[in-house]
Design an enzyme around this catalytic site. Structure first.
Site, PDB file in Angstrom:
ATOM      1  N   HIS A 124       0.815  -1.218   0.000  1.00  0.00           N
ATOM      2  CA  HIS A 124       0.000   0.000   0.000  1.00  0.00           C
ATOM      3  C   HIS A 124       0.848   1.267   0.000  1.00  0.00           C
ATOM      4  CE1 HIS A 124       0.426  -0.177   4.521  1.00  0.00           C
ATOM      5  NE2 HIS A 124       0.470   1.136   4.367  1.00  0.00           N
ATOM      6  N   ASP A 154       0.075  -7.696   1.585  1.00  0.00           N
ATOM      7  CA  ASP A 154       0.475  -6.288   1.595  1.00  0.00           C
ATOM      8  C   ASP A 154       1.995  -6.138   1.614  1.00  0.00           C
ATOM      9  OD1 ASP A 154       0.266  -3.575   1.534  1.00  0.00           O
ATOM     10  OD2 ASP A 154      -0.333  -3.333   3.617  1.00  0.00           O
ATOM     11  N   GLY A 227       3.663   6.554   8.187  1.00  0.00           N
ATOM     12  CA  GLY A 227       5.002   6.679   7.631  1.00  0.00           C
ATOM     13  C   GLY A 227       5.885   5.507   8.001  1.00  0.00           C
ATOM     14  N   ASN A 228       5.486   4.758   9.056  1.00  0.00           N
ATOM     15  CA  ASN A 228       6.245   3.572   9.465  1.00  0.00           C
ATOM     16  C   ASN A 228       5.935   2.353   8.599  1.00  0.00           C
ATOM     17  OD1 ASN A 228       6.380   4.840  12.607  1.00  0.00           O
ATOM     18  ND2 ASN A 228       8.106   3.581  11.953  1.00  0.00           N
ATOM     19  N   SER A 229       4.864   2.414   7.818  1.00  0.00           N
ATOM     20  CA  SER A 229       4.463   1.248   7.032  1.00  0.00           C
ATOM     21  C   SER A 229       5.598   0.749   6.151  1.00  0.00           C
ATOM     22  CB  SER A 229       3.272   1.584   6.131  1.00  0.00           C
ATOM     23  OG  SER A 229       2.077   1.230   6.741  1.00  0.00           O
ATOM     24  N   GLY A 285      -6.638 -27.444  -2.912  1.00  0.00           N
ATOM     25  CA  GLY A 285      -7.822 -27.767  -3.714  1.00  0.00           C
ATOM     26  C   GLY A 285      -9.034 -28.136  -2.894  1.00  0.00           C
ATOM     27  N   VAL A 286      -9.283 -27.379  -1.824  1.00  0.00           N
ATOM     28  CA  VAL A 286     -10.471 -27.619  -1.009  1.00  0.00           C
ATOM     29  C   VAL A 286     -11.154 -26.296  -0.687  1.00  0.00           C
ATOM     30  CG1 VAL A 286      -9.657 -29.749   0.089  1.00  0.00           C
ATOM     31  CG2 VAL A 286      -9.118 -27.533   1.130  1.00  0.00           C
ATOM     32  N   GLN A 287     -12.449 -26.369  -0.456  1.00  0.00           N
ATOM     33  CA  GLN A 287     -13.194 -25.252   0.125  1.00  0.00           C
ATOM     34  C   GLN A 287     -13.497 -25.652   1.552  1.00  0.00           C
ATOM     35  OE1 GLN A 287     -16.520 -23.565  -2.136  1.00  0.00           O
ATOM     36  NE2 GLN A 287     -17.723 -23.551  -0.251  1.00  0.00           N
ATOM     37  N   ILE A 288     -13.168 -24.780   2.506  1.00  0.00           N
ATOM     38  CA  ILE A 288     -13.270 -25.157   3.912  1.00  0.00           C
ATOM     39  C   ILE A 288     -14.163 -24.189   4.681  1.00  0.00           C
ATOM     40  CG2 ILE A 288     -11.057 -26.359   4.052  1.00  0.00           C
ATOM     41  CD1 ILE A 288      -9.794 -23.807   5.104  1.00  0.00           C
TER      42      ILE A 288
END
EC number: 3.4.21.107
Length: 502
Positions: A124, A154, A227-229, A285-288
């Site tokens: 960001h 990020d 500003g630290n990001s 390859g799973v929906q959890i």
């Protein structure tokens, strides 16, 4: 990123701050900091400061005049109506209308991870930037090239050309070994002031602040401000334990609650961005979905822990390993899995192509299977776009083909061609369709809807209405209090625990 209460607090990215706003922020509340013995960090700070850089970005912003759609609306005859109408007409004539584009600068932090010139910061900080410059500790400015970025965690990697100078790089450490209460050191560019050192402790680990699906933040009370990001969070030995990314604040300034992406999550992402220019995350390859207290008995578990597999992608690593819907993943590659987030992070951090042990609970019995991970990004790129979910259909009148499941508060029917077409149910979906849901009934309270397809009950396949009736009777005879349904809605399956009527 800043997070706070309903009235004033907000969750925002902590660190890309307009240079023109620097002076305005000096009135921010300062936190009470824990203090180390005098001089305890002096030698460490002197050694680390050359590896921390300031990030300066420039972005072109178009200045457009007010359009008719953007004009405030006032009652007919209001004096303001004439004022804004005249103002808009002047703009259209070019009298104070559209102004030329302007350049907006913002500031952030970063750190050097490779003496060849690779710099890590937050995504960001450099998002939408037209130009990025890296300012070294001795105020040398270098043009930076964006090597790769990962919005999910990020993180962004930049490259500068050091030319005839030698850069100072820092090392990562194993962030899983850090302990709550140990000393931390944050170095960055708060409010554009340049290299600033603050100290604190690790306040907590594993924080989920709803920033993304890989949330696993380290919380620290080392002062972190706008500003630290992108700046580093160090341990007392000078190794990077995290990347400062967010703050919790009521004022926009530090109140001693900051969050850092842990090194173990950041390091593989940085390595992939340097090597490939993009991420290559592991894919199972799973929906959890989460295991709730109501599901514990039905799944044969002792407690609500693990990640429940709601769907297995055909041809994916999980299916090839023998994992099936209804299984609960309790361990992955030797790591205990307490939640869905834990499994998501563990899989993503695992190298593509690695074969790992996956422990699952299936109908109360533990099994171990071996799965060879695929690549998440490749799987997403090749996946077909699903049709958008249509609005729930109106309830049909009861017909002779409908069967009432009074204990659940629903009516069901076989999947006929007409019902498939009406509810947009694909031909390969098997089960029974819900045609009516009783108001305030058990199923309605669990958000079961008309058009949902029951494909399993109590982890047993439901092929027709007779299967559903018999399974429900068996649950009642066994004095079960909950029926665990697997339903499919708009092509997506999920498990729903529905209490049975007394």
């Amino acid at each position: 990123m800043v997070m706070g209460s309903m009235m004033q607090d907000r969750l925002v990215r902590s660190c890309a701050v307009a240079a023109t706003a620097i002076v305005l922020m000096f009135g921010a509340v300062s936190p009470v900091q824990a203090r180390a013995p005098e001089g305890d960090f002096a030698d460490l700070a002197e050694r680390l400061l050359p590896a921390v850089v300031n990030i300066s970005t420039t972005q072109t912003v178009q200045n457009r005049g007010i359009t008719p759609e953007g004009m405030p609306q006032f009652p007919p005859g209001s004096p303001f109506e004439d004022f804004f109408k005249e103002f808009f007409e002047r703009q259209q004539r070019g009298e104070g209308g559209n102004r030329p584009p302007r350049q907006v600068s913002s500031l952030g932090s970063g750190f050097i991870v490779d003496a060849r010139g690779y710099v890590v910061t937050n995504n960001h900080v450099i998002a939408d930037a037209d130009q990025v410059r890296v300012i070294l500790h001795d105020n040398t400015e270098l043009e930076a090239k964006i090597i790769g970025r990962d919005p999910e965690v990020d993180i962004a990697v930049l490259k500068v050309e050091p030319k005839d100078r030698k850069l100072t790089a820092v090392n990562w450490t194993d962030s899983d070994k850090i302990r709550v209460g140990q000393w931390t050191l944050a170095i960055g560019n708060p409010f554009g002031l340049g290299g600033t050192v603050t100290a604190g402790i690790v306040s907590a680990r594993g924080r989920d602040i709803n920033a993304g699906r890989y949330d696993d933040f380290i919380q620290t009370d080392a002062s972190i401000n706008k500003g630290n990001s992108g700046g580093p969070l160090f341990d007392k030995e000078g190794n990077v334990i995290g990347i400062n990314t967010a703050i919790f604040s009521q004022s926009g300034g530090s109140i001693g609650i900051g969050f850092a992406v842990p090194a173990n999550l950041a390091r593989p992402v940085v390595q992939q961005l340097i090597e490939f220019g993009r991420t290559k995350r592991g894919w199972l390859g799973v929906q959890i979905q989460s295991v709730t207290d109501e599901m514990v008995e039905a799944l044969g578990l002792q407690q609500a822990r693990g990640a429940l597999v709601a769907k297995v992608v055909p041809g994916g690593p999980a299916q090839k390993a023998g994992i099936d819907s209804g299984d609960v993943v309790v361990s992955f590659d030797g790591k205990a899995i307490a939640s869905t987030n834990a499994l998501t992070r563990s899989v993503a951090e695992t190298p593509v192509g690695k074969t790992v042990n996956v422990e699952i609970m299936r109908k109360g019995k533990k099994q171990t299977v071996k799965a060879t991970l695929g690549e998440l990004e490749a799987a997403m790129a090749s996946a077909k776009t699903e049709n958008s979910q249509k609005a729930d259909a109106a309830r049909p009148r009861a017909g002779r083909n409908e069967t009432e499941l009074a204990d659940l508060g629903v009516r069901i029917a076989p999947l006929t061609k007409e019902l498939r077409q009406k509810h947009d149910i694909k031909d390969d979906v098997k089960g029974v369709v819900i045609t009516d849901v009783e108001n305030d009934g058990p199923a309605a309270k669990r958000d079961v809807r008309v058009g949902d397809v029951i494909i399993e009950m109590a982890q047993s396949e439901i092929r027709n209405t007779d299967d559903a009736v018999e399974m429900l009777k068996a649950l009642k005879d066994a004095k079960r209090k909950v029926a665990l349904l697997q339903i499919q809605r708009a092509g997506e399956p999920r498990f729903v625990p529905v209490p049975l009527k007394s």
